[in-house]
Design a protein around this motif. Structure first.
Motif, PDB file in Angstrom:
ATOM      1  N   GLU A 119     -15.979   1.827  -5.820  1.00  0.00           N
ATOM      2  CA  GLU A 119     -16.211   3.267  -5.729  1.00  0.00           C
ATOM      3  C   GLU A 119     -16.329   3.764  -4.289  1.00  0.00           C
ATOM      4  OE1 GLU A 119     -20.809   4.093  -6.413  1.00  0.00           O
ATOM      5  OE2 GLU A 119     -19.987   2.682  -7.866  1.00  0.00           O
ATOM      6  N   THR A 120     -16.612   2.871  -3.340  1.00  0.00           N
ATOM      7  CA  THR A 120     -16.759   3.307  -1.953  1.00  0.00           C
ATOM      8  C   THR A 120     -15.456   3.875  -1.392  1.00  0.00           C
ATOM      9  OG1 THR A 120     -16.297   1.094  -1.069  1.00  0.00           O
ATOM     10  CG2 THR A 120     -18.610   1.661  -1.496  1.00  0.00           C
ATOM     11  N   ARG A 121     -14.336   3.454  -1.940  1.00  0.00           N
ATOM     12  CA  ARG A 121     -13.037   3.970  -1.482  1.00  0.00           C
ATOM     13  C   ARG A 121     -12.889   5.459  -1.761  1.00  0.00           C
ATOM     14  NH1 ARG A 121      -9.666   0.404  -0.001  1.00  0.00           N
ATOM     15  NH2 ARG A 121      -7.768   1.510  -0.505  1.00  0.00           N
ATOM     16  N   TYR A 122     -13.614   5.940  -2.733  1.00  0.00           N
ATOM     17  CA  TYR A 122     -13.470   7.335  -3.151  1.00  0.00           C
ATOM     18  C   TYR A 122     -14.692   8.189  -2.794  1.00  0.00           C
ATOM     19  CZ  TYR A 122      -9.616   5.233  -5.619  1.00  0.00           C
ATOM     20  OH  TYR A 122      -8.467   4.547  -5.913  1.00  0.00           O
ATOM     21  N   MET A 123     -15.602   7.635  -1.991  1.00  0.00           N
ATOM     22  CA  MET A 123     -16.770   8.392  -1.566  1.00  0.00           C
ATOM     23  C   MET A 123     -16.293   9.599  -0.753  1.00  0.00           C
ATOM     24  SD  MET A 123     -19.200   6.678  -2.883  1.00  0.00           S
ATOM     25  CE  MET A 123     -20.770   6.930  -2.132  1.00  0.00           C
ATOM     26  N   ARG A 167      -7.939   2.198   5.337  1.00  0.00           N
ATOM     27  CA  ARG A 167      -8.979   3.231   5.437  1.00  0.00           C
ATOM     28  C   ARG A 167      -8.433   4.565   5.964  1.00  0.00           C
ATOM     29  NH1 ARG A 167     -13.020   3.763   2.600  1.00  0.00           N
ATOM     30  NH2 ARG A 167     -12.097   5.746   2.346  1.00  0.00           N
ATOM     31  N   ALA A 168      -7.599   4.540   6.995  1.00  0.00           N
ATOM     32  CA  ALA A 168      -7.067   5.785   7.566  1.00  0.00           C
ATOM     33  C   ALA A 168      -6.204   6.528   6.550  1.00  0.00           C
ATOM     34  CB  ALA A 168      -6.273   5.493   8.829  1.00  0.00           C
ATOM     35  N   ARG A 169      -5.338   5.805   5.872  1.00  0.00           N
ATOM     36  CA  ARG A 169      -4.497   6.453   4.856  1.00  0.00           C
ATOM     37  C   ARG A 169      -5.319   6.889   3.655  1.00  0.00           C
ATOM     38  NH1 ARG A 169       0.568   2.492   5.393  1.00  0.00           N
ATOM     39  NH2 ARG A 169       1.599   3.559   7.103  1.00  0.00           N
ATOM     40  N   MET A 170      -6.344   6.124   3.326  1.00  0.00           N
ATOM     41  CA  MET A 170      -7.200   6.488   2.201  1.00  0.00           C
ATOM     42  C   MET A 170      -7.906   7.807   2.474  1.00  0.00           C
ATOM     43  SD  MET A 170      -7.884   5.456  -0.766  1.00  0.00           S
ATOM     44  CE  MET A 170      -8.838   6.357  -1.948  1.00  0.00           C
ATOM     45  N   ASP A 171      -8.332   8.013   3.719  1.00  0.00           N
ATOM     46  CA  ASP A 171      -8.970   9.279   4.083  1.00  0.00           C
ATOM     47  C   ASP A 171      -8.007  10.447   3.883  1.00  0.00           C
ATOM     48  OD1 ASP A 171     -11.305   7.963   4.713  1.00  0.00           O
ATOM     49  OD2 ASP A 171     -10.910   7.942   6.875  1.00  0.00           O
ATOM     50  N   ARG A 172      -6.754  10.272   4.297  1.00  0.00           N
ATOM     51  CA  ARG A 172      -5.753  11.335   4.122  1.00  0.00           C
ATOM     52  C   ARG A 172      -5.405  11.526   2.654  1.00  0.00           C
ATOM     53  NH1 ARG A 172      -3.491   8.794   8.862  1.00  0.00           N
ATOM     54  NH2 ARG A 172      -1.960   7.784   7.548  1.00  0.00           N
ATOM     55  N   PHE A 173      -5.307  10.429   1.920  1.00  0.00           N
ATOM     56  CA  PHE A 173      -4.987  10.527   0.497  1.00  0.00           C
ATOM     57  C   PHE A 173      -6.138  11.169  -0.269  1.00  0.00           C
ATOM     58  CE2 PHE A 173      -3.204   9.536  -3.538  1.00  0.00           C
ATOM     59  CZ  PHE A 173      -1.869   9.333  -3.302  1.00  0.00           C
ATOM     60  N   GLY A 174      -7.356  10.955   0.211  1.00  0.00           N
ATOM     61  CA  GLY A 174      -8.514  11.585  -0.395  1.00  0.00           C
ATOM     62  C   GLY A 174      -8.389  13.106  -0.402  1.00  0.00           C
ATOM     63  N   TYR A 175      -7.802  13.651   0.656  1.00  0.00           N
ATOM     64  CA  TYR A 175      -7.579  15.098   0.715  1.00  0.00           C
ATOM     65  C   TYR A 175      -6.654  15.552  -0.416  1.00  0.00           C
ATOM     66  CZ  TYR A 175      -5.926  19.624   2.252  1.00  0.00           C
ATOM     67  OH  TYR A 175      -5.585  20.949   2.291  1.00  0.00           O
ATOM     68  N   VAL A 176      -5.613  14.783  -0.680  1.00  0.00           N
ATOM     69  CA  VAL A 176      -4.680  15.105  -1.766  1.00  0.00           C
ATOM     70  C   VAL A 176      -5.414  15.095  -3.108  1.00  0.00           C
ATOM     71  CG1 VAL A 176      -2.638  14.297  -3.032  1.00  0.00           C
ATOM     72  CG2 VAL A 176      -2.658  14.219  -0.537  1.00  0.00           C
ATOM     73  N   LEU A 177      -6.186  14.040  -3.344  1.00  0.00           N
ATOM     74  CA  LEU A 177      -6.915  13.929  -4.610  1.00  0.00           C
ATOM     75  C   LEU A 177      -7.934  15.051  -4.772  1.00  0.00           C
ATOM     76  CD1 LEU A 177      -7.521  10.074  -4.700  1.00  0.00           C
ATOM     77  CD2 LEU A 177      -5.746  11.387  -5.894  1.00  0.00           C
ATOM     78  N   LYS A 178      -8.655  15.350  -3.707  1.00  0.00           N
ATOM     79  CA  LYS A 178      -9.673  16.401  -3.770  1.00  0.00           C
ATOM     80  C   LYS A 178      -9.025  17.757  -4.049  1.00  0.00           C
ATOM     81  CE  LYS A 178     -13.904  17.695  -1.500  1.00  0.00           C
ATOM     82  NZ  LYS A 178     -14.851  17.349  -0.462  1.00  0.00           N
ATOM     83  N   GLY A 230       0.814  -1.211   0.000  1.00  0.00           N
ATOM     84  CA  GLY A 230       0.000   0.000   0.000  1.00  0.00           C
ATOM     85  C   GLY A 230       0.848   1.263   0.000  1.00  0.00           C
ATOM     86  N   MET A 231       1.887   1.283   0.842  1.00  0.00           N
ATOM     87  CA  MET A 231       2.743   2.461   0.907  1.00  0.00           C
ATOM     88  C   MET A 231       3.526   2.642  -0.399  1.00  0.00           C
ATOM     89  SD  MET A 231       5.532   3.647   3.750  1.00  0.00           S
ATOM     90  CE  MET A 231       4.293   3.869   5.007  1.00  0.00           C
ATOM     91  N   THR A 232       3.925   1.554  -1.020  1.00  0.00           N
ATOM     92  CA  THR A 232       4.619   1.638  -2.304  1.00  0.00           C
ATOM     93  C   THR A 232       3.698   2.236  -3.365  1.00  0.00           C
ATOM     94  OG1 THR A 232       5.960  -0.297  -1.741  1.00  0.00           O
ATOM     95  CG2 THR A 232       5.828   0.288  -4.064  1.00  0.00           C
ATOM     96  N   GLU A 233       2.444   1.785  -3.399  1.00  0.00           N
ATOM     97  CA  GLU A 233       1.477   2.343  -4.358  1.00  0.00           C
ATOM     98  C   GLU A 233       1.244   3.828  -4.110  1.00  0.00           C
ATOM     99  OE1 GLU A 233      -1.908  -0.117  -3.678  1.00  0.00           O
ATOM    100  OE2 GLU A 233      -1.160  -1.747  -4.945  1.00  0.00           O
ATOM    101  N   GLN A 234       1.079   4.194  -2.842  1.00  0.00           N
ATOM    102  CA  GLN A 234       0.837   5.595  -2.494  1.00  0.00           C
ATOM    103  C   GLN A 234       2.022   6.474  -2.887  1.00  0.00           C
ATOM    104  OE1 GLN A 234      -0.068   5.566   1.726  1.00  0.00           O
ATOM    105  NE2 GLN A 234      -1.200   3.683   1.374  1.00  0.00           N
ATOM    106  N   THR A 235       3.215   6.018  -2.592  1.00  0.00           N
ATOM    107  CA  THR A 235       4.418   6.777  -2.918  1.00  0.00           C
ATOM    108  C   THR A 235       4.545   6.951  -4.426  1.00  0.00           C
ATOM    109  OG1 THR A 235       5.520   5.935  -0.941  1.00  0.00           O
ATOM    110  CG2 THR A 235       6.922   6.874  -2.645  1.00  0.00           C
TER     111      THR A 235
END
Length: 93
Positions: free
Chosen positions: A80-84, A54-65, A18-23
């Motif tokens: 699609e629920t990951r990006y709600m 889920r916790a990192r996805m919430d933070r990454f969502g801020y970057v995407l938004k 997950g961290m590799t994908e995020q980076t």
């Protein structure tokens, strides 16, 4: 994160999938922003965050938004629920 870089700060093989994908995605987004400058540009992501918790996805969502405020963003995903919460339109194929 510190443990992932204990041996060599430039190696990513000690990081979780997950961290590799995020980076990798953050690097691509940063490069797109540098190349695009202040001009709006489209961003297309092919579900690069499937192994993000889920916790990192919430933070990454801020970057995407934040990036989506400057241009169009298209995210192809099977979950699609990951990006709600990011807003926008959902098109189901």
């Amino acid at each position: 994160l510190r443990r992932a870089f204990d041996k060599d700060p430039m190696r990513m093989d000690g990081m979780s999938r997950g961290m590799t994908e995020q980076t990798g995605l953050l690097i691509r987004l940063a490069l797109a922003k540098l190349v695009g400058g202040s001009r709006p540009f489209p961003i297309v992501i092919d579900d690069r965050l499937v192994n993000t918790d889920r916790a990192r996805m919430d933070r990454f969502g801020y970057v995407l938004k934040t990036l989506a405020e400057d241009g169009q963003m298209i995210i192809a995903t099977c979950d699609e629920t990951r990006y709600m919460g990011l807003g926008g339109n959902v098109l189901r194929l």
